[in-house]
Design a protein around this motif. Structure first.
Motif, short mmCIF file in Angstrom:
data_model
loop_
_atom_site.label_atom_id
_atom_site.label_comp_id
_atom_site.label_asym_id
_atom_site.label_seq_id
_atom_site.Cartn_x
_atom_site.Cartn_y
_atom_site.Cartn_z
N ILE A 161 -25.89 -9.65 28.42
CA ILE A 161 -26.12 -8.52 27.49
C ILE A 161 -27.45 -8.74 26.76
CG2 ILE A 161 -23.70 -7.81 27.16
CD1 ILE A 161 -23.74 -9.59 24.60
N LYS B 85 -30.14 -7.06 26.24
CA LYS B 85 -30.63 -6.04 25.30
C LYS B 85 -29.98 -6.21 23.93
CE LYS B 85 -30.35 -1.98 27.50
NZ LYS B 85 -30.39 -0.51 27.55
N ARG B 86 -28.65 -6.51 23.97
CA ARG B 86 -27.93 -6.64 22.71
C ARG B 86 -28.38 -7.91 21.96
NH1 ARG B 86 -24.26 -3.26 21.26
NH2 ARG B 86 -25.83 -2.13 22.42
N VAL C 96 -31.38 -9.26 22.18
CA VAL C 96 -32.71 -8.96 21.64
C VAL C 96 -32.57 -8.04 20.42
CG1 VAL C 96 -34.94 -7.90 22.15
CG2 VAL C 96 -33.82 -9.31 23.87
N ALA C 97 -31.58 -7.15 20.48
CA ALA C 97 -31.35 -6.27 19.33
C ALA C 97 -31.03 -7.08 18.08
CB ALA C 97 -30.22 -5.30 19.63
N ASP D 10 -34.21 -8.62 16.92
CA ASP D 10 -34.99 -7.55 16.29
C ASP D 10 -34.51 -7.30 14.86
OD1 ASP D 10 -36.87 -5.10 16.83
OD2 ASP D 10 -35.05 -4.28 15.90
N ARG E 210 -42.15 -7.32 17.56
CA ARG E 210 -40.97 -6.52 17.88
C ARG E 210 -41.27 -5.47 18.94
NH1 ARG E 210 -39.88 -4.08 12.80
NH2 ARG E 210 -38.44 -2.78 13.97
N LEU F 188 -41.61 -7.21 22.19
CA LEU F 188 -40.27 -7.68 22.58
C LEU F 188 -39.48 -6.55 23.23
CD1 LEU F 188 -38.58 -10.27 22.34
CD2 LEU F 188 -37.71 -9.44 20.17
N PHE F 189 -39.57 -5.39 22.65
CA PHE F 189 -38.86 -4.22 23.21
C PHE F 189 -39.36 -3.92 24.63
CE2 PHE F 189 -38.62 0.39 23.92
CZ PHE F 189 -37.24 0.55 23.85
N THR G 97 -38.22 -6.47 27.05
CA THR G 97 -36.78 -6.31 27.35
C THR G 97 -36.57 -5.24 28.42
OG1 THR G 97 -36.36 -6.84 25.04
CG2 THR G 97 -34.52 -5.98 26.27
N TRP H 271 -34.90 -5.81 32.11
CA TRP H 271 -33.82 -4.97 32.64
C TRP H 271 -34.20 -4.43 34.02
CZ3 TRP H 271 -28.97 -4.10 32.63
CH2 TRP H 271 -28.42 -2.88 33.05
N PHE I 65 -34.07 -7.15 36.49
CA PHE I 65 -32.68 -7.47 36.79
C PHE I 65 -32.12 -6.48 37.81
CE2 PHE I 65 -28.18 -6.65 35.73
CZ PHE I 65 -27.64 -7.87 36.09
N LEU J 120 -32.24 1.79 19.03
CA LEU J 120 -33.37 1.35 19.85
C LEU J 120 -32.91 0.55 21.06
CD1 LEU J 120 -36.50 1.14 20.02
CD2 LEU J 120 -36.31 -0.99 18.73
N TYR J 121 -31.95 -0.32 20.84
CA TYR J 121 -31.46 -1.17 21.93
C TYR J 121 -30.11 -0.68 22.48
CZ TYR J 121 -35.17 -4.49 21.06
OH TYR J 121 -36.41 -5.08 20.95
N GLU K 95 -25.27 4.21 24.57
CA GLU K 95 -26.22 3.38 25.32
C GLU K 95 -27.27 4.23 26.02
OE1 GLU K 95 -26.84 0.04 26.06
OE2 GLU K 95 -25.58 -0.35 24.31
N ASP L 220 -24.74 -1.78 37.72
CA ASP L 220 -25.38 -2.65 36.72
C ASP L 220 -25.14 -2.15 35.31
OD1 ASP L 220 -26.36 -4.49 38.52
OD2 ASP L 220 -28.23 -3.39 38.86
N TYR M 1 -22.95 -4.01 32.50
CA TYR M 1 -23.56 -4.31 31.20
C TYR M 1 -22.67 -3.77 30.07
CZ TYR M 1 -26.78 -4.03 27.27
OH TYR M 1 -27.35 -4.14 26.03
N GLU N 2 -19.59 -5.75 29.69
CA GLU N 2 -19.89 -7.01 29.01
C GLU N 2 -20.02 -6.77 27.51
OE1 GLU N 2 -19.87 -9.95 30.13
OE2 GLU N 2 -19.91 -9.66 32.30
N LEU N 3 -20.65 -5.65 27.17
CA LEU N 3 -20.79 -5.32 25.74
C LEU N 3 -19.42 -5.20 25.08
CD1 LEU N 3 -23.60 -2.63 25.41
CD2 LEU N 3 -23.67 -5.04 24.79
N MET O 203 -17.92 -8.53 24.58
CA MET O 203 -18.56 -9.38 23.58
C MET O 203 -18.38 -8.84 22.16
SD MET O 203 -20.15 -11.88 25.11
CE MET O 203 -20.65 -12.36 26.75
#
Lengths: 209, 754
Positions: free
Chosen positions: A80, A82-83, A85-86, A89, A110, A113-114, A117, A121, A124, B114-115, B499, B512, B516, B519-520, B523
């Protein structure tokens, strides 16, 4: 006439260079400019910790000696990303509010970093091994005697959390940071990750310099 | 036998009485504290595959017995109304045994950041301007909460109270429910509260059983006392049968408790049924004693002769009653098996106790005065009229009987099995009121659970898996009694919307992104919700289909549709398993008909066999069945006409009644055969007038004893009591009208009868 022709050729060459250079590989550019600072092949890991916890590992924070540089590397290997990194952030925003001196540097960090990321992704999604479920990213805070840099890259890792090691690393972005931002941020990261108080964190950084 | 009886009524009296006293004292220590079952586990069959699925389900997803609380304050969507809800949520969370509480006050919503998804409280701060409209916007953006946490009219809030696993401590849940109700009572001025759920149903059922024991047992005793007083008009005629009944009851219930059993909805019938059954033999013995004619010197010899004469019919009537009850032990429901077995034990015990205690007690009494032998004048006149009618119009009686039977057979196909725990209760019972309220305002009260997994054991991590779940959910929602459907998609849809930044709810379309998002979910800080619907290894998913309180018949139709079409949706590589406590109850209900047919066939066979052994005549044995099967068919037809469902209680009627009703037939036929001298009408006339009195008294006492069950808290018990009593009266009429008519119309030669 010959001179005019030479000037035209020169102008054309400059134009071509101006146009082509931005399209050149960012990785090559980054790698070539800060090749010495980013050379991880001789890295000596002084101390490492699994973050945020051994129960829910998402990566490691490593304190590294690289030539005469001190590097704090956040090596993320997470399903996860992105989460994760969030969360970084959010911490960054808290540490460096707009009124703070390091805000501009933090804001740049930041933003980069975004973007990194997003690249992580995309990388990946294009992976060759479909069984691989972890996305990776390395964040390096590099401290020299007087200068400091931040580097973002997409690494390939092996091993378990607590003994993660790099196989390869594709640089995404590296830049020099002026001012105290990196030093102060590194201190905060060390305190946070290794669960140290201010003095112990300063001592750790001093010892390793 | 006479030698033994002489000893019993002579020198054996004191040792026997002392022995009985000791045994009674021993069993009474257990009988006084028969525990009451705190759940309804004995009402569920132990069908191995079904049980294994349910155990697996509980291991994977935890308890499926949430409590549902509804709160209706004067104005819900205001700071005051939602403040109250927050207070209720907090107080509930603090209670021991509560794993978690989900309500509007702690519900979360996912918004796009943002994320990706960012977790925010559903409700705005109470001091925000335009509070109500802000809440309404949040609710319309999160439709998954409608029906669960808020009613469609936004006036009632729902709270889902998840319980900690209470297996091993059944009293824990009851304590918790008491605490929740105490809290509801303390806040009743501020809002309307309603509480339901399988846990509440089971806990309340236990309370109702205890209440019924307190009310019905004394009522049965009073009813028997009044009936005996009216019939015999002698103190000994009341006390002796009651004494024998009480001793039989203590022995039976003591043995029941000693064997480690608890009282449940069905076995709560055991004490009144044993009392009623035990009194029957006492009536025959006492009635026989009343008819003794002689001097006081010869009273022991006369008593020995009378007991000896009644011993075989009494033995066989006890045997047939016990056999009828024993046939219930083939039922798939443990509670019914326990009832059948211990009621049969009770009958055997009551036979032994009555045939010992009553003659011993009578041996101390002087012979009754002749006026007692006359019996009731009205009863004598009725019996004489019945005897005349059967002798003069046997064909007319048979025609009327067959006509009534024909009408009953028309109603028989309308008989349907249906079980609904709420429909079992009186309409004004608090649980029934609460359940109806929540059923009408929120998402139904019964959850049909489905487990989905891949047959190859691989995790459910492909977007195609979830697309299938989505189609299945849509299918479930389209079913009429379905109120709502909850699964991992309930969480995944708003997560994906946040998301992806989409405006509408949807699901990931590539593996994918799905992985993801899964998984979120895995978690997330609060794992409670996702663990309810998807195992941490993603291998099993749960779909909860919430139904309105429609009873097992409609629920079974929905289950079958969902299973058939669901298996087509998922295909052969997936397994779709229905489970959960509600599903188990439906399955048990569906087995009622086959259980009833099996136990009824077995009881008829056993009773036929015992009559054949007693009478040693196939013709008389077959004739004996006519007055016993006909009233049962009448009753079943009546149930069909009046829409009385076949439930766990009513399905036992046939097996119980056949063993009881045949008792009168045995007494009648034994007497008829003894006095038959070649002319059937003469034998019928004498038998009806002589044995009819005891038959009428025994049947009336039995019927009235059973009818006391109408004061029960459970409708199946009421129907059972009412219908068993009615069937016994029907059987009595058949014994006094149809059986003699058959005997006259089929008058054989003297040789045949022998």
């Amino acid at each position: 006439m010959r001179i005019v022709t030479m000037i035209w050729v020169g102008i054309c060459c400059l134009t071509v260079l101006t146009v082509l250079v931005p399209f050149a590989s960012a990785a090559q550019k980054t790698g070539s400019r800060y090749a010495e600072q980013l050379d991880w092949t001789q890295d000596q890991i002084v101390k490492r910790v699994v973050v945020p916890s051994v129960e829910q590992p998402q990566g490691e924070v490593q304190l590294i000696r690289r030539h005469d540089l001190l590097v704090v590397q956040i090596l993320l290997s997470s399903r996860i990303l992105k989460r994760v990194v969030a969360v970084i952030d959010a911490k960054e925003k808290r540490r460096w509010p707009e009124t703070h001196d390091g805000y501009a540097a933090s804001n740049r960090y930041r933003e980069e970093l975004f973007r990194a990321t997003e690249k992580a992704w995309e990388a990946f999604r294009q992976r060759s091994d479909r069984n691989e479920t972890h996305q990776t990213m390395a964040i390096e805070f590099i401290l020299g005697h007087e200068k400091s840099w931040i580097a973002l890259s997409l690494p390939q890792t092996e091993g378990e959390y607590g003994s993660l090691s790099l196989i390869d690393k594709q640089p995404v972005k590296a830049w020099r940071v002026f001012g105290d931002y990196v030093r102060k941020n590194v201190l905060e990261i060390i305190k946070d990750s290794f669960q140290l108080d201010e003095d112990a964190a300063r001592e750790l950084l001093k010892l390793n310099q | 036998m006479k030698k033994y009886l002489h000893w019993l009524l002579g020198g054996g009296r004191y040792p026997v009485l002392a022995c009985m006293l000791l045994i009674t004292l021993f069993f009474s220590t257990f009988a006084v504290g028969v525990p009451v079952e705190q759940d309804t586990s004995s009402m569920s069959s132990r069908e191995p595959a079904q049980l294994a699925d349910y155990e697996r389900f509980l291991d994977r997803f935890g308890n499926d017995e949430d409590l549902l609380l509804s709160v209706t304050p004067p104005e819900l969507l205001t700071p005051t109304g939602l403040g109250l809800l927050a207070e209720v949520t907090r107080r509930l969370t603090e209670l021991a045994g509560v794993q978690g509480v989900l309500s509007l006050s702690n519900a979360r919503q996912l918004v796009s950041g943002l994320y990706g998804a960012e977790d925010r409280p559903l409700l705005p701060p109470f001091d925000v301007t335009d509070f109500t409209s802000t809440v309404q916007v949040a609710l319309s953006a999160n439709p998954e909460y409608e029906g669960l946490l808020i009613s469609a009219d936004q006036k009632t809030a729902g709270l889902v109270i998840s319980l900690a696993d209470h297996r091993g401590d059944p009293t824990q849940r009851r304590r918790l429910i008491d605490e929740v109700r105490a809290m509801m009572a303390s806040m009743a001025q501020r809002a309307e509260f309603h509480l339901t759920g399988v846990g509440v149903q089971q806990s309340d059922v236990a309370s109702y059983i205890q209440r019924d024991q307190r009310v019905i047992l004394p009522l049965v005793a009073v009813a028997l006392m009044v009936m005996l007083a009216m019939i015999f008009r002698k103190v000994s005629g009341v006390l002796l049968p009651l004494l024998a009944t009480g001793v039989s009851l203590i022995w039976t219930m003591g043995l029941y408790a000693l064997c480690g059993f608890e009282l449940n909805t069905i076995t709560s019938l055991l004490p009144p049924v044993v009392m009623v059954l035990a009194v029957s033999n006492s009536i025959h013995l006492y009635n026989g004693w009343l008819h003794l004619d002689g001097t006081d010197d010869s009273r022991i010899a006369l008593l020995v002769n009378k007991v000896d004469e009644l011993l075989i019919p009494c033995l066989f009537t006890a045997l047939t009653t016990a056999l009828g009850l024993v046939s219930l032990t083939i039922s798939s429901v443990p509670a019914v098996r326990q009832f059948g077995f211990f009621a049969a034990i009770g009958v055997v015990i009551s036979f032994l106790v009555t045939l010992t205690l009553v003659p011993v007690a009578l041996s101390y009494l002087p012979l009754p005065a002749s006026r007692h032998r006359q019996g009731l004048g009205l009863l004598r006149w009725i019996l004489q009229s019945i005897a005349n009618l059967t002798v003069q119009h046997p064909r007319a009686i048979m025609i009327v009987t067959v006509l009534l039977l024909g009408i009953a057979l028309i109603g028989l196909p309308q008989l349907q099995n249906n079980t609904s725990l709420i429909a079992f209760l009186h309409a004004d019972a608090p649980l029934a009121v609460d359940t109806r309220y929540i059923d009408e305002h929120l998402s139904g009260v019964n959850a049909l659970e489905f487990m989905v997994e891949k047959r190859d054991g691989n995790p459910l991590v492909g977007h195609a898996d979830y697309a299938k779940l989505d189609v299945f959910e849509a299918l479930a929602r389209s079913q009429q009694p379905v109120a709502n459907v909850f699964s991992i998609l309930t969480l995944l849809r708003p997560l994906h919307r946040a998301e992806s930044g989409a405006t509408s709810l949807g699901l990931p379309t590539d593996d994918d992104q799905l992985r993801y998002e899964l998984e979120l979910l895995g978690m997330a800080e609060n794992q409670q919700m996702q663990r309810r619907f998807l195992t941490p290894d993603f291998r099993q998913a749960r779909i909860s289909v919430w139904l309105h309180d429609v009873g097992s018949r409609s629920a079974t139709t929905v289950t079958e549709t969902l299973l058939t079409e669901g298996r087509a949706i998922f295909g052969p590589s997936y397994s779709l398993t229905p489970t959960g406590s509600f599903y188990q109850m439906n399955q048990d209900s569906n087995r009622l008909v086959s259980d009833m047919i099996k136990s009824f066939s077995l009881s008829i066979s056993l009773v036929l066999l015992s009559i054949l052994i007693l009478l040693r005549s196939l013709r008389l044995t077959l004739l004996a069945m006519i007055p016993n099967v006909i009233p049962i068919l009448w009753t079943l037809g009546l149930m069909g006409f009046y829409g009385i469902d076949l439930s766990t209680g009513t399905a036992m009627i046939g097996a119980v009644v056949i063993g009881l009703a045949v008792d009168d037939t045995i007494h009648y036929l034994v007497h008829y055969r003894r006095i038959y001298a070649g002319v059937a009408s003469d034998a019928v006339m004498i038998t009806t007038t002589r044995t009819g009195r005891a038959l009428m008294i025994a049947s009336l006492v039995l019927a009235v004893g059973f009818w006391v069950g109408c004061f029960s808290s459970f409708k199946p018990t009421i129907y059972f009591s009412l219908l068993v009593g009615g069937t016994l009266i029907g059987a009595l009429l058949c014994d006094l009208l149809v059986l003699p008519a058959c005997l006259i119309l089929n008058c054989p030669t003297r040789k045949d009868v022998r």
